[in-house]
Design a protein around this motif. Structure first.
Motif, PDB file in Angstrom:
ATOM      1  N   ASN A 367     -15.863   0.812  -7.819  1.00 12.86           N
ATOM      2  CA  ASN A 367     -14.504   1.130  -8.273  1.00 12.86           C
ATOM      3  C   ASN A 367     -13.752  -0.144  -8.652  1.00 12.86           C
ATOM      4  OD1 ASN A 367     -11.563   1.756  -6.299  1.00 12.86           O
ATOM      5  ND2 ASN A 367     -11.725   2.082  -8.488  1.00 12.86           N
ATOM      6  N   ALA A 368     -13.827  -1.147  -7.793  1.00 11.08           N
ATOM      7  CA  ALA A 368     -13.120  -2.403  -8.063  1.00 11.08           C
ATOM      8  C   ALA A 368     -13.758  -3.164  -9.217  1.00 11.08           C
ATOM      9  CB  ALA A 368     -13.094  -3.267  -6.811  1.00 11.08           C
ATOM     10  N   VAL A 369     -15.077  -3.103  -9.336  1.00  8.36           N
ATOM     11  CA  VAL A 369     -15.756  -3.778 -10.442  1.00  8.36           C
ATOM     12  C   VAL A 369     -15.298  -3.190 -11.772  1.00  8.36           C
ATOM     13  CG1 VAL A 369     -17.999  -4.199 -11.523  1.00  8.36           C
ATOM     14  CG2 VAL A 369     -17.753  -4.390  -9.040  1.00  8.36           C
ATOM     15  N   ALA A 370     -15.157  -1.869 -11.811  1.00  8.11           N
ATOM     16  CA  ALA A 370     -14.801  -1.203 -13.061  1.00  8.11           C
ATOM     17  C   ALA A 370     -13.317  -1.336 -13.387  1.00  8.11           C
ATOM     18  CB  ALA A 370     -15.181   0.274 -12.983  1.00  8.11           C
ATOM     19  N   LEU A 371     -12.442  -1.209 -12.370  1.00  6.21           N
ATOM     20  CA  LEU A 371     -11.012  -1.044 -12.636  1.00  6.21           C
ATOM     21  C   LEU A 371     -10.131  -2.098 -11.977  1.00  6.21           C
ATOM     22  CD1 LEU A 371     -10.744   2.854 -12.262  1.00  6.21           C
ATOM     23  CD2 LEU A 371     -10.947   1.524 -14.366  1.00  6.21           C
ATOM     24  N   GLY A 372     -10.697  -3.018 -11.225  1.00  7.79           N
ATOM     25  CA  GLY A 372      -9.873  -4.031 -10.586  1.00  7.79           C
ATOM     26  C   GLY A 372      -9.225  -3.528  -9.312  1.00  7.79           C
ATOM     27  N   LYS A 373      -8.262  -4.307  -8.811  1.00  9.15           N
ATOM     28  CA  LYS A 373      -7.691  -4.062  -7.482  1.00  9.15           C
ATOM     29  C   LYS A 373      -6.598  -3.005  -7.456  1.00  9.15           C
ATOM     30  CE  LYS A 373      -7.800  -5.675  -3.962  1.00  9.15           C
ATOM     31  NZ  LYS A 373      -8.412  -5.113  -2.737  1.00  9.15           N
ATOM     32  N   ARG A 374      -6.001  -2.663  -8.567  1.00  3.49           N
ATOM     33  CA  ARG A 374      -4.810  -1.812  -8.526  1.00  3.49           C
ATOM     34  C   ARG A 374      -5.067  -0.346  -8.860  1.00  3.49           C
ATOM     35  NH1 ARG A 374       0.075  -4.705  -8.433  1.00  3.49           N
ATOM     36  NH2 ARG A 374      -0.317  -6.549  -7.151  1.00  3.49           N
ATOM     37  N   PRO A 456      -7.518  -0.078  -4.461  1.00  3.40           N
ATOM     38  CA  PRO A 456      -6.066  -0.122  -4.251  1.00  3.40           C
ATOM     39  C   PRO A 456      -5.621   0.229  -2.839  1.00  3.40           C
ATOM     40  CG  PRO A 456      -6.639   1.876  -5.431  1.00  3.40           C
ATOM     41  CD  PRO A 456      -7.900   1.064  -5.321  1.00  3.40           C
ATOM     42  N   SER A 457      -6.538   0.545  -1.944  1.00  8.40           N
ATOM     43  CA  SER A 457      -6.138   0.857  -0.571  1.00  8.40           C
ATOM     44  C   SER A 457      -5.714  -0.378   0.209  1.00  8.40           C
ATOM     45  CB  SER A 457      -7.282   1.554   0.174  1.00  8.40           C
ATOM     46  OG  SER A 457      -8.347   0.640   0.429  1.00  8.40           O
ATOM     47  N   TRP A 458      -5.982  -1.560  -0.344  1.00  7.04           N
ATOM     48  CA  TRP A 458      -5.707  -2.811   0.370  1.00  7.04           C
ATOM     49  C   TRP A 458      -5.144  -3.828  -0.614  1.00  7.04           C
ATOM     50  CZ3 TRP A 458      -6.199  -3.446   5.575  1.00  7.04           C
ATOM     51  CH2 TRP A 458      -6.056  -4.743   6.091  1.00  7.04           C
ATOM     52  N   SER A 459      -4.096  -4.528  -0.205  1.00  6.19           N
ATOM     53  CA  SER A 459      -3.507  -5.568  -1.047  1.00  6.19           C
ATOM     54  C   SER A 459      -3.758  -6.932  -0.430  1.00  6.19           C
ATOM     55  CB  SER A 459      -1.992  -5.337  -1.201  1.00  6.19           C
ATOM     56  OG  SER A 459      -1.417  -6.339  -2.015  1.00  6.19           O
ATOM     57  N   ASP A 460      -4.224  -7.860  -1.255  1.00  4.54           N
ATOM     58  CA  ASP A 460      -4.495  -9.210  -0.774  1.00  4.54           C
ATOM     59  C   ASP A 460      -3.256 -10.093  -0.768  1.00  4.54           C
ATOM     60  OD1 ASP A 460      -7.212  -8.669  -0.402  1.00  4.54           O
ATOM     61  OD2 ASP A 460      -7.659  -9.121  -2.503  1.00  4.54           O
ATOM     62  N   ASP A 461      -2.166  -9.597  -1.326  1.00  4.87           N
ATOM     63  CA  ASP A 461      -0.925 -10.377  -1.339  1.00  4.87           C
ATOM     64  C   ASP A 461       0.276  -9.431  -1.282  1.00  4.87           C
ATOM     65  OD1 ASP A 461      -0.823  -9.302  -3.892  1.00  4.87           O
ATOM     66  OD2 ASP A 461      -1.436 -11.132  -4.883  1.00  4.87           O
ATOM     67  N   THR A 462       1.446 -10.017  -1.241  1.00  7.16           N
ATOM     68  CA  THR A 462       2.692  -9.255  -1.180  1.00  7.16           C
ATOM     69  C   THR A 462       3.330  -9.277  -2.564  1.00  7.16           C
ATOM     70  OG1 THR A 462       3.035  -9.703   1.164  1.00  7.16           O
ATOM     71  CG2 THR A 462       4.985  -9.184  -0.142  1.00  7.16           C
ATOM     72  N   ASN A 463       3.639  -8.086  -3.068  1.00  7.17           N
ATOM     73  CA  ASN A 463       4.163  -7.978  -4.424  1.00  7.17           C
ATOM     74  C   ASN A 463       4.896  -6.657  -4.572  1.00  7.17           C
ATOM     75  OD1 ASN A 463       4.668  -7.988  -7.152  1.00  7.17           O
ATOM     76  ND2 ASN A 463       2.591  -8.535  -7.757  1.00  7.17           N
ATOM     77  N   VAL A 467       2.875  -4.834   0.638  1.00  4.16           N
ATOM     78  CA  VAL A 467       2.821  -5.910   1.617  1.00  4.16           C
ATOM     79  C   VAL A 467       1.355  -6.190   1.888  1.00  4.16           C
ATOM     80  CG1 VAL A 467       3.412  -6.557   3.989  1.00  4.16           C
ATOM     81  CG2 VAL A 467       5.021  -5.211   2.622  1.00  4.16           C
ATOM     82  N   LYS A 468       1.003  -7.434   2.115  1.00 10.14           N
ATOM     83  CA  LYS A 468      -0.393  -7.781   2.358  1.00 10.14           C
ATOM     84  C   LYS A 468      -0.981  -6.901   3.450  1.00 10.14           C
ATOM     85  CE  LYS A 468      -3.452 -11.697   3.283  1.00 10.14           C
ATOM     86  NZ  LYS A 468      -3.545 -13.148   3.568  1.00 10.14           N
ATOM     87  N   GLY A 469      -2.108  -6.281   3.151  1.00  9.20           N
ATOM     88  CA  GLY A 469      -2.746  -5.375   4.095  1.00  9.20           C
ATOM     89  C   GLY A 469      -2.878  -3.995   3.476  1.00  9.20           C
ATOM     90  N   ALA A 470      -2.936  -2.986   4.320  1.00 11.64           N
ATOM     91  CA  ALA A 470      -3.095  -1.608   3.850  1.00 11.64           C
ATOM     92  C   ALA A 470      -1.888  -1.184   3.019  1.00 11.64           C
ATOM     93  CB  ALA A 470      -3.272  -0.668   5.041  1.00 11.64           C
ATOM     94  N   THR A 471      -2.151  -0.463   1.938  1.00 11.43           N
ATOM     95  CA  THR A 471      -1.087  -0.046   1.024  1.00 11.43           C
ATOM     96  C   THR A 471      -0.616   1.379   1.256  1.00 11.43           C
ATOM     97  OG1 THR A 471      -2.663   0.769  -0.633  1.00 11.43           O
ATOM     98  CG2 THR A 471      -2.024  -1.564  -0.762  1.00 11.43           C
ATOM     99  N   GLY A 472      -1.427   2.196   1.936  1.00  9.44           N
ATOM    100  CA  GLY A 472      -1.089   3.617   2.034  1.00  9.44           C
ATOM    101  C   GLY A 472      -1.270   4.323   0.705  1.00  9.44           C
TER     102      GLY A 472
END
Length: 486
Positions: A367-374, A456-463, A467-472
């Protein structure tokens, strides 16, 4: 939790936030019109500061201007982009963090009030989120945000919806962030029981290992068999009177994933407490549907297991008999999520017979390879269902992209010794996983959607509101979508 109040006016606020929008082509940013206008002298000073600040009006951009001896004593200029809900959500998240040293802030609302308020409130609450085990040091001073609006009563319902949505998203974040030293299948099932307790309109059943064995949940038993903490199947049902549509949500709930005997390398294993993010999302969305009293029946199935390494762990090459009788051959015990989902999907089709079936799962790295982190990957044969989900996810400020259920890859699922091969070595990993799950949807194949949301279940930074961590991830989108059904 940060308190948010709607007010018509504020008597000399200490900190006033004014929205800023981009200007026209080659024009500087400008103050956005607000329903409750600031005093003329404050507006004039803000305009002068804006002219000198080089702000662009991009959502989340912030400048603080001190006014010694004046009221307000501090003036914040906040970029809100085009003033739509997504940009206000981003702005709210940035403001929650920048205003941590304030006790109270007052915010003038601009744009279409309902969308702006929902975005701002969600952004403030989600941007202020901190995982409860990592709150070392001083807590933020910010206790209250006052939002200036011409008609507070008309927007009270919108604020309540935004608050519930944020609270359920934060619940999913809490559950996902919890270390596996605490979080096992029993603990997670107990958390759901506590959240649902005292509500006669929510019905909960938790199947323990003996019941799972008696009823034939072979995938869940295989994956959970290597752990000292036995698997569970949580079934949570919101059944409002008069509901005409029944939706079943299924969420992958691997409380920790070592990879089993096909053990993961350490870098890939260290965040595997997040492998139950799908279960956290669907459980929180169901609790949110009950809190908002959405007129749609929602049943959530959360198959919970810890994929561990031991003498009782399932092995590469084992044949697993799933709920309903289909068998699968697994040559990679790290492809475990689809095995527990298969049981839950088959049970939903055979026993619950819903109108619509949707599963969420932190399923594949592909999933991440195809579509990235978001972006999550969405699969469905039903164009209307796919479009409705994509619209709701986008409106909620989350992201997904539809990928094909390519029948060309069905040959990869062929097995010489079982009905299906669950973990073929050949490519298109996210697509093949979705095709495997489709085999368990029976008569609901054309009313089913799968969301692979590992990235997208996890964020490596705050934006923004993240918030860094689980995104919900998934809670907001699901609640938007469920609100359209009835």
């Amino acid at each position: 939790m940060l308190a948010i109040r709607l007010v018509r006016g504020s008597s000399e606020p200490a900190a006033l936030v004014l929205p800023v929008r981009p200007g026209g082509p080659d024009a500087p940013a400008e103050l956005a019109p607000t329903a409750v206008a600031p005093d003329d002298d404050v507006r004039a000073e803000a305009t002068a500061v804006l002219a000198a600040s080089r702000l662009t009006g991009t959502a989340g951009e912030l400048r603080e201007h001190l006014r010694p001896g004046g009221r307000p004593a501090r003036l914040w200029l906040l970029g809100v982009g085009d003033g739509g809900e997504r940009d206000w959500r981003t702005a709210g998240g940035a403001l929650a963090r920048a205003g941590r040293d304030e006790t109270q802030i007052t915010i003038a609302l601009s744009g279409e009030a309902t969308a702006a308020l929902r975005g701002l409130a969600e952004g403030l609450l989600l941007g202020a989120y901190r995982f409860r085990l990592t709150e070392a040091g001083e807590r933020p001073a910010l206790a209250e945000a006052q939002i200036l609006t011409a008609d507070p009563d008309a927007l009270a319902g919108t604020l309540a919806t935004a608050r519930t949505t944020a609270e359920m998203t934060m619940l999913a974040r809490d559950l996902t962030n919890m270390p596996a030293s605490t979080k096992n299948p029993r603990w997670l099932a107990d958390q759901v029981a506590q959240a649902a307790s005292g509500r006669a309109d929510l019905h909960l059943r938790v199947r323990e290992p003996q019941e799972l064995a008696a009823e034939g949940f072979g995938g869940l038993l295989a994956v959970g068999g290597g752990s000292a903490q036995g698997p569970r199947l949580v079934e949570l049902d919101w059944r409002p009177a008069g509901a005409r549509t029944h939706v079943v949500l299924v969420g992958k709930g691997i409380t920790f994933d070592t990879g089993g005997i096909s053990i993961k390398p350490v870098p890939a294993m260290k965040l595997m407490r997040k492998d139950m993010g799908g279960a956290a999302a669907v459980l929180a969305a169901t609790l949110g549907a009950a809190e908002l009293r959405l007129p749609v029946r929602v049943t959530t199935l959360a198959p919970l297991a810890e994929n561990a390494v031991s003498g009782s762990a399932f092995r590469p090459g084992d044949i697993i008999r799933h709920y309903g009788g289909l068998t699968s051959e697994s040559t990679n015990t790290d492809a475990e999520g689809r095995l527990v989902l298969a049981d839950a999907l088959a049970y939903a089709v055979r026993e619950l017979k819903p109108d619509l079936l949707v599963d969420l799962a932190t399923l594949t790295g592909a999933n991440a390879v195809a579509l990235g982190k978001r972006h999550a990957a969405l699969y469905s044969e039903n164009d209307t269902l796919a479009d409705d989900l994509l619209d709701a996810i986008s409106a909620a400020g989350e992201r997904a992209w539809r990928l094909p259920l390519a029948d060309d890859y069905l040959e990869y699922l062929g097995s010489d010794i079982a009905d299906l091969h669950s973990s073929p070595a050949r490519g298109a990993g996210s697509v093949v996983a979705a095709l495997f799950l489709r085999e368990f949807t029976g008569d609901l194949r054309d009313r089913w959607a799968h969301l692979d949301m590992s990235a997208p279940s996890w964020s490596d930074d705050t934006n923004g509101e993240l918030v860094k961590g689980a995104t919900g991830w998934g809670v907001r989108g699901l609640l938007r979508w469920l609100a359209t059904l009835g």
